[in-house]
Write a protein that holds these residues in place. Sequence first.
Motif, PDB file in Angstrom:
ATOM      1  N   ALA A 278       0.837  -1.191   0.000  1.00 29.67           N
ATOM      2  CA  ALA A 278       0.000   0.000   0.000  1.00 29.67           C
ATOM      3  C   ALA A 278       0.878   1.249   0.000  1.00 29.67           C
ATOM      4  N   ALA A 279       0.431   2.266  -0.700  1.00 35.82           N
ATOM      5  CA  ALA A 279       1.085   3.579  -0.725  1.00 35.82           C
ATOM      6  C   ALA A 279       2.527   3.543  -1.237  1.00 35.82           C
ATOM      7  N   ALA A 280       2.835   2.612  -2.113  1.00 36.26           N
ATOM      8  CA  ALA A 280       4.182   2.542  -2.697  1.00 36.26           C
ATOM      9  C   ALA A 280       4.292   3.458  -3.908  1.00 36.26           C
ATOM     10  N   GLY A 281       3.138   3.900  -4.417  1.00 35.66           N
ATOM     11  CA  GLY A 281       3.131   4.747  -5.608  1.00 35.66           C
ATOM     12  C   GLY A 281       2.681   4.006  -6.859  1.00 35.66           C
ATOM     13  N   LYS A 282       1.936   2.930  -6.689  1.00 35.88           N
ATOM     14  CA  LYS A 282       1.488   2.118  -7.837  1.00 35.88           C
ATOM     15  C   LYS A 282       0.575   2.912  -8.762  1.00 35.88           C
ATOM     16  N   THR A 283      -0.420   3.584  -8.164  1.00 39.22           N
ATOM     17  CA  THR A 283      -1.358   4.328  -8.998  1.00 39.22           C
ATOM     18  C   THR A 283      -0.671   5.544  -9.616  1.00 39.22           C
ATOM     19  N   THR A 284       0.264   6.128  -8.870  1.00 38.25           N
ATOM     20  CA  THR A 284       1.039   7.255  -9.403  1.00 38.25           C
ATOM     21  C   THR A 284       1.806   6.811 -10.655  1.00 38.25           C
TER      22      THR A 284
ATOM     23  N   THR B 268      -5.002   9.066  -6.700  1.00 30.03           N
ATOM     24  CA  THR B 268      -3.983   8.395  -5.892  1.00 30.03           C
ATOM     25  C   THR B 268      -4.259   8.674  -4.423  1.00 30.03           C
ATOM     26  N   GLY B 269      -3.543   7.949  -3.578  1.00 32.64           N
ATOM     27  CA  GLY B 269      -3.590   8.247  -2.150  1.00 32.64           C
ATOM     28  C   GLY B 269      -4.817   7.709  -1.452  1.00 32.64           C
TER      29      GLY B 269
ATOM     30  N   TYR C 204      -5.563   4.976  -0.086  1.00 37.45           N
ATOM     31  CA  TYR C 204      -5.116   3.647   0.354  1.00 37.45           C
ATOM     32  C   TYR C 204      -6.301   2.854   0.871  1.00 37.45           C
TER      33      TYR C 204
ATOM     34  N   GLY D 127      -3.152  -2.372  -3.069  1.00 35.63           N
ATOM     35  CA  GLY D 127      -1.950  -2.834  -2.380  1.00 35.63           C
ATOM     36  C   GLY D 127      -2.054  -4.244  -1.833  1.00 35.63           C
TER      37      GLY D 127
ATOM     38  N   PHE E 278      10.912   6.357  -1.344  1.00 35.19           N
ATOM     39  CA  PHE E 278      10.745   7.781  -0.989  1.00 35.19           C
ATOM     40  C   PHE E 278      10.279   7.935   0.454  1.00 35.19           C
TER      41      PHE E 278
ATOM     42  N   ASP F  65       8.294  10.246   3.120  1.00 32.88           N
ATOM     43  CA  ASP F  65       7.294  11.307   3.194  1.00 32.88           C
ATOM     44  C   ASP F  65       6.416  11.018   4.406  1.00 32.88           C
TER      45      ASP F  65
ATOM     46  N   VAL G  57       2.775  10.456   4.029  1.00 36.17           N
ATOM     47  CA  VAL G  57       2.259   9.237   3.391  1.00 36.17           C
ATOM     48  C   VAL G  57       2.722   8.048   4.230  1.00 36.17           C
TER      49      VAL G  57
ATOM     50  N   ASN H 158      10.563   3.161  -6.372  1.00 39.36           N
ATOM     51  CA  ASN H 158      10.029   4.523  -6.442  1.00 39.36           C
ATOM     52  C   ASN H 158      10.768   5.424  -5.459  1.00 39.36           C
ATOM     53  N   ILE H 159      11.605   6.299  -6.029  1.00 41.79           N
ATOM     54  CA  ILE H 159      12.401   7.200  -5.174  1.00 41.79           C
ATOM     55  C   ILE H 159      11.759   8.581  -5.139  1.00 41.79           C
TER      56      ILE H 159
HETATM   57  N1  LIG Z   1       6.728  12.420  -1.774  1.00 43.76           N
HETATM   58  C1  LIG Z   1       6.396  11.487  -2.644  1.00 43.76           C
HETATM   59  N2  LIG Z   1       5.142  11.048  -2.629  1.00 43.76           N
HETATM   60  C2  LIG Z   1       4.799  10.083  -3.519  1.00 43.76           C
HETATM   61  C3  LIG Z   1       5.709   9.537  -4.446  1.00 43.76           C
HETATM   62  N3  LIG Z   1       5.074   8.604  -5.175  1.00 43.76           N
HETATM   63  C4  LIG Z   1       3.805   8.580  -4.699  1.00 43.76           C
HETATM   64  N4  LIG Z   1       3.640   9.475  -3.702  1.00 43.76           N
HETATM   65  C5  LIG Z   1       2.431   9.769  -2.936  1.00 43.76           C
HETATM   66  O1  LIG Z   1       2.124   8.647  -2.149  1.00 43.76           O
HETATM   67  C6  LIG Z   1       0.710   8.513  -2.026  1.00 43.76           C
HETATM   68  C7  LIG Z   1       0.316   7.116  -2.447  1.00 43.76           C
HETATM   69  O2  LIG Z   1       0.535   6.988  -3.836  1.00 43.76           O
HETATM   70  P1  LIG Z   1      -0.361   5.997  -4.705  1.00 43.76           P
HETATM   71  O3  LIG Z   1       0.150   6.064  -6.090  1.00 43.76           O
HETATM   72  O4  LIG Z   1      -1.791   6.214  -4.456  1.00 43.76           O
HETATM   73  O5  LIG Z   1       0.088   4.626  -4.014  1.00 43.76           O
HETATM   74  P2  LIG Z   1      -0.528   3.176  -4.291  1.00 43.76           P
HETATM   75  O6  LIG Z   1       0.624   2.253  -4.253  1.00 43.76           O
HETATM   76  O7  LIG Z   1      -1.354   3.197  -5.514  1.00 43.76           O
HETATM   77  O8  LIG Z   1      -1.412   2.973  -3.000  1.00 43.76           O
HETATM   78  P3  LIG Z   1      -2.647   1.933  -2.808  1.00 43.76           P
HETATM   79  O9  LIG Z   1      -3.380   1.872  -4.097  1.00 43.76           O
HETATM   80  O10 LIG Z   1      -3.441   2.523  -1.708  1.00 43.76           O
HETATM   81  O11 LIG Z   1      -2.009   0.643  -2.410  1.00 43.76           O
HETATM   82  C8  LIG Z   1       0.094   9.593  -2.910  1.00 43.76           C
HETATM   83  O12 LIG Z   1      -0.252  10.668  -2.052  1.00 43.76           O
HETATM   84  C9  LIG Z   1       1.227   9.983  -3.825  1.00 43.76           C
HETATM   85  O13 LIG Z   1       1.157  11.319  -4.258  1.00 43.76           O
HETATM   86  C10 LIG Z   1       7.047  10.045  -4.454  1.00 43.76           C
HETATM   87  O14 LIG Z   1       7.899   9.640  -5.254  1.00 43.76           O
HETATM   88  N5  LIG Z   1       7.311  11.018  -3.538  1.00 43.76           N
END
Ligand SMILES: Nc1nc2c(ncn2[C@@H]2O[C@H](COP(=O)(O)OP(=O)(O)OP(=O)(O)O)[C@@H](O)[C@H]2O)c(=O)[nH]1
Length: 350
Positions: A9-15, A27-28, A30, A71, A99, A101, A104, A200-201
């Motif tokens: 979860a919250a690894a940035g998959k949807t991003t 995104t976000g 979770y 996630g 990354f 943050d 998050v 994801n950095i």
């Molecule tokens: N600071 C920072 N935030 C990031 C980065 N990548 C993603 N985020 C943030 O992390 C949060 C989660 O990103 P998502 O892409 O929703 O993550 P996910 O893996 O799809 O999460 P789930 O679908 O809930 O499992 C969002 O608020 C993004 O904006 C990054 O490289 N840097």
Amino acid sequence: MKIGIIGPAAAGKTTLFNALTGDAASTGGYGAARVNVGAAAVADARVDALSGVFRPKKTTHAAVDFVDAPGVGDAARSAEVIPQALEGADALLVVVRAFEDAGVPHPKESIDPARDLNDVRFDLMLRDLAVVERRVERLERLVKLKKDPAEAAEFALLGRIRETLEEGRPVRSMQMSEDEARSVKGFGFLSAKPLLVVVNIGEDQLREADAFSKLNGETPVVLAAKLEEEFAQLSEDERAEFLADYDLESSALDKVVQAAFSLLDLRCFFTVSEEEVRAWPVRAGTIALHAAGTIHSDLERGFIRAEVLSFPDFMAAGSLAAARDKGTLRLEGKEYVVKDGDIFHVRFNV
Ligand SMILES: Nc1nc2c(ncn2[C@@H]2O[C@H](COP(=O)(O)OP(=O)(O)OP(=O)(O)O)[C@@H](O)[C@H]2O)c(=O)[nH]1
Ligand SMILES: [Mg+2]
């Protein structure tokens, strides 16, 4: 070709999904058991060059479909939603987070991409083991009752798969005959699928990207998904400036798509006309007859011969007619193995 995006979860998959597909899925969120589906075009300068020559009404690059799954980690969800969304995928892309943050929260409350990658691998094997066990239980009785040889063979294969998984090795590490590989495909084992790893950095880590160039024996693509997402929304004009601002040479998205292509051992052939210039991805080793079938089933059914010409030979000749005169345009039969960069025209009759 379809690639499933997975990870904690919250690894940035949807991003990353948004960056790759140019979509704007939210995104976000979770925990939301939402599955996003979209396509990314495969950048290929050869297609652009062919398009420049033919000036077709339509230019179609090869595409990779991406499925963004929720996630892993939450047992209930990983048991149901994720496998359903991913069973049809040709490969899996694991996003692990590097990354930092505070805004998050990480489900494990610390940042450790190597640990997360191992966890994901483990979850995939655990889920496959559950599938094996359900099936073995049913088969055990059948095999004793009916003595059906096909069922007995499946039973034996599942036994080997169970052993492999219990030893902590993925199904894809097993040696299998063609028949076995086919039946394994039917089970949709997730650990049988090739794995592509993305780290994801954060944008503040761009200079330390090399620290992640090896991760648990894998060679991941290292990128900043959030920057890539922003980049994908920009116009051509704004892009150069954006890259310069972050001291980047190019977007990393092409690297992801290229890595997926080579992981799946794909080649592209091209069809060209004033109507459409198009790239067609096929597995390495695909013969002309089956390549024709990917264009249209009529072409496979009525296949006579294929006119084939390599991309460099075409560019050297300048036109199909000139290539024919020079003798670089060849006629090939059904069994010809299609090469990357072949320009392909099927003669057929139905
Ligand atoms: N600071 C920072 N935030 C990031 C980065 N990548 C993603 N985020 C943030 O992390 C949060 C989660 O990103 P998502 O892409 O929703 O993550 P996910 O893996 O799809 O999460 P789930 O679908 O809930 O499992 C969002 O608020 C993004 O904006 C990054 O490289 N840097
Ligand atoms: Mg998501």
